[in-house]
Design an enzyme around this catalytic site. Structure first.
Site, short mmCIF file in Angstrom:
data_model
loop_
_atom_site.label_atom_id
_atom_site.label_comp_id
_atom_site.label_asym_id
_atom_site.label_seq_id
_atom_site.Cartn_x
_atom_site.Cartn_y
_atom_site.Cartn_z
N ARG A 49 39.49 65.72 -2.59
CA ARG A 49 40.15 64.56 -3.46
C ARG A 49 40.10 63.64 -3.31
O ARG A 49 40.29 62.71 -5.16
CB ARG A 49 42.45 64.82 -2.55
N LYS A 148 40.26 55.70 18.11
CA LYS A 148 41.81 55.60 18.80
C LYS A 148 42.46 56.11 18.09
O LYS A 148 42.55 55.91 16.09
CB LYS A 148 41.67 54.47 19.35
N HIS A 178 37.01 48.41 19.87
CA HIS A 178 35.80 47.72 19.32
C HIS A 178 35.67 46.50 20.55
O HIS A 178 35.08 45.44 20.22
CB HIS A 178 36.40 47.49 18.33
N LYS A 182 32.60 43.21 22.40
CA LYS A 182 32.75 42.23 22.63
C LYS A 182 31.99 41.57 22.92
O LYS A 182 31.80 41.55 24.21
CB LYS A 182 34.52 41.23 21.73
N HIS A 240 42.96 48.94 23.94
CA HIS A 240 42.80 48.27 24.00
C HIS A 240 42.16 47.11 25.58
O HIS A 240 41.55 46.89 26.66
CB HIS A 240 42.87 46.99 22.83
N LYS A 326 52.97 42.20 17.85
CA LYS A 326 53.11 41.15 16.32
C LYS A 326 53.87 40.61 16.05
O LYS A 326 55.49 40.65 16.65
CB LYS A 326 53.27 42.68 15.32
#
Length: 481
Positions: A49, A148, A178, A182, A240, A326
């Site tokens: 698609r 993840k 990720h 680092k 994380h 957040k």
């Protein structure tokens, strides 16, 4: 350093957001740095698609590198990179376009290059794609990068691992985080084990508490479908922050090779006590339920703070406080190790709390490019013995050139091509983390509201960390809490 063998890199989800923002620009940056193999081909893939022609995929990649890359897609390196791109759609019932694209890429390289599959796809698609790789024989002579989340609880993590291991040996599997790629996280190993100043005090005799703090200033940014089924704990803490905890708390490995390094991290996870709901604060920012796609009575947490304990000889009695969420006051990535205070009776008896709080800490900022600081107390100028806060700091940007630095994804993709699993998550480690998370997942406390731009639900987060305080440095060098 080693140079990767020739590779055909197959990017599932090549038209998705992760590929556009990170993976395609990251691969081009590796090409610019001369770190891709001498012979390589990149095959984009998706379902029928959203299939693209080869030319359309090259234009898509050009646009992605233009928007999110470190440099413009031009010159001889870009021309070679662009020529390496092709596209092959893959549906579980019709993998023929992908097979043809992979075979054409391999034929152009010759000498049976290695295959690297990157599954940048939604979790529900993992099993069908993995099974297709097994059924078609593509899994032979290959490695697979898995994004993840690695399950949503212990049962789903085990089921996912079983599906992966039905096709791939664990030595072929690279579960990517990720954060672990680092430079500043990797440098924790150098800070601890290459310097006699720090490792002797890296234990319960000298450290009172540890904080790993990763607030985010953004909201869910239209990702309600993903976030409603995930929440802050599954999205950030499991994937994380606990992985970073493993590096902070691990014993010295015999070498930095993959097996001894991952063995020591897994020992930390084995020593974790089950997470107690009473030692957890879940929050939800005001206005979250007004986001499109969010249920009006949603119990999804957009914030999690909790206390973890590592029950071994090095860390017994030292609380590890983790916080992420957040719509918080700042975006930061900070580890703080609180050192035990010496007797201070020889100094003024009424030393202000603000002054005391600024001393006796090691602070590691693992945002890019990051810094490391030791906060301590020093005598202020003048005839009397008054103490004031002071800091010794190392900043990556001021010390090392960043010209050839790699972002987390770039470093880890390179490691996967080299077959180095050191900074990737192992199946037994992730299953153990879900195991200790079970009490919280089974009996989560209700989310408490907090104002966007704050540090989370008060007074709950202050009570959680007492008698300590949250030491997150803001842009002025002050501390909140």
């Amino acid at each position: 350093m080693k140079h990767p063998d020739n590779h055909v890199i197959v990017l599932f989800g090549a038209t998705g957001d992760l590929a556009k923002r990170k993976l395609l620009p990251g691969l081009f940056h590796l090409a610019q740095a001369g770190l891709l193999p001498d012979g390589y081909r990149i095959v984009g893939s998706s379902t029928s698609r959203s299939a693209l022609s080869d030319d359309a995929f090259r234009k898509h990649t050009h646009d992605a590198v233009t928007a999110f890359g470190l440099s413009e897609p031009s010159g001889p390196v870009w021309e070679a990179f662009e020529a390496s791109l092709s596209f092959g759609a893959a549906d579980p019932d019709n993998p023929k376009p992908l097979l043809a694209a992979v075979r054409a890429a391999e034929d152009s390289l010759g000498r049976r290059p290695r295959r690297l599959f990157h599954l940048a796809i939604p979790p529900p698609a993992f099993r069908s794609v993995i099974a297709m790789l097994g059924d078609t024989g593509l899994a032979q002579n290959s490695k697979v990068i898995v994004e993840k989340p690695f399950g949503t609880d212990l049962a789903s993590a085990r089921a996912l691992n079983e599906a992966i291991h039905a096709v791939f040996d664990e030595s072929q599997v690279f579960r990517i985080d990720h954060f672990l790629g680092k430079e500043s996280v990797d440098n924790i190993l150098a800070l601890r084990f290459a310097n006699g100043l720090f490792e002797p005090i890296w234990n319960r005799n000298h450290i009172t508490h540890v904080q790993i703090d990763v607030p985010e200033s953004i909201g869910i940014e239209g990702r309600s479908r993903f976030y409603e089924g995930t929440g802050a704990f599954r999205d950030m803490i499991v994937t994380h922050l606990i992985q970073v905890l493993g590096i902070v708390a691990m014993e010295p490995p015999v070498t930095l090779d993959a097996q001894p390094l991952r063995d020591e991290k897994t020992k930390v996870f084995e020593a974790l006590r089950p997470i107690e709901p009473a030692h957890t604060v879940r929050g939800q920012y005001e206005g979250y339920r007004d986001e499109p796609g969010v249920a009006p009575d949603s119990q999804t947490e957009t914030f999690t703070a909790l206390r973890l304990e590592v029950d071994n000889w090095r860390w017994a009695g030292v609380p590890f406080h983790l916080r992420s969420g957040k719509s918080l006051a700042q975006r930061r990535e900070v580890i703080t190790l609180g050192l035990r205070e010496p007797p201070l009776r020889m100094f003024q008896a009424d030393l202000p709390r603000q002054v005391r709080d600024h001393g006796n800490k090691i602070v590691i900022d693992f945002g890019d490019p990051g810094w490391i600081a030791a906060d301590f107390l020093a005598k202020e100028p003048g005839p009397a013995m008054f103490l004031g806060p002071a800091r010794m700091a190392f900043h990556y940007a001021d010390t090392f050139t960043q010209a050839h630095g790699l972002e987390g994804y770039e470093r880890l993709i390179l490691d996967a091509m080299l077959g180095d699993q050191s900074l990737f998550t192992r199946s037994d480690g992730i299953e153990r983390i879900w195991e200790v998370s079970a009490p919280l997942l089974e009996s989560p406390p209700p989310p408490q509201p907090y104002a966007p731009g704050s540090w989370g639900p008060e007074p709950a987060i202050t009570e959680l960390i007492a008698p300590y305080r949250w030491y997150l440095p803001d842009d002025t060098g002050a501390y909140n809490g």
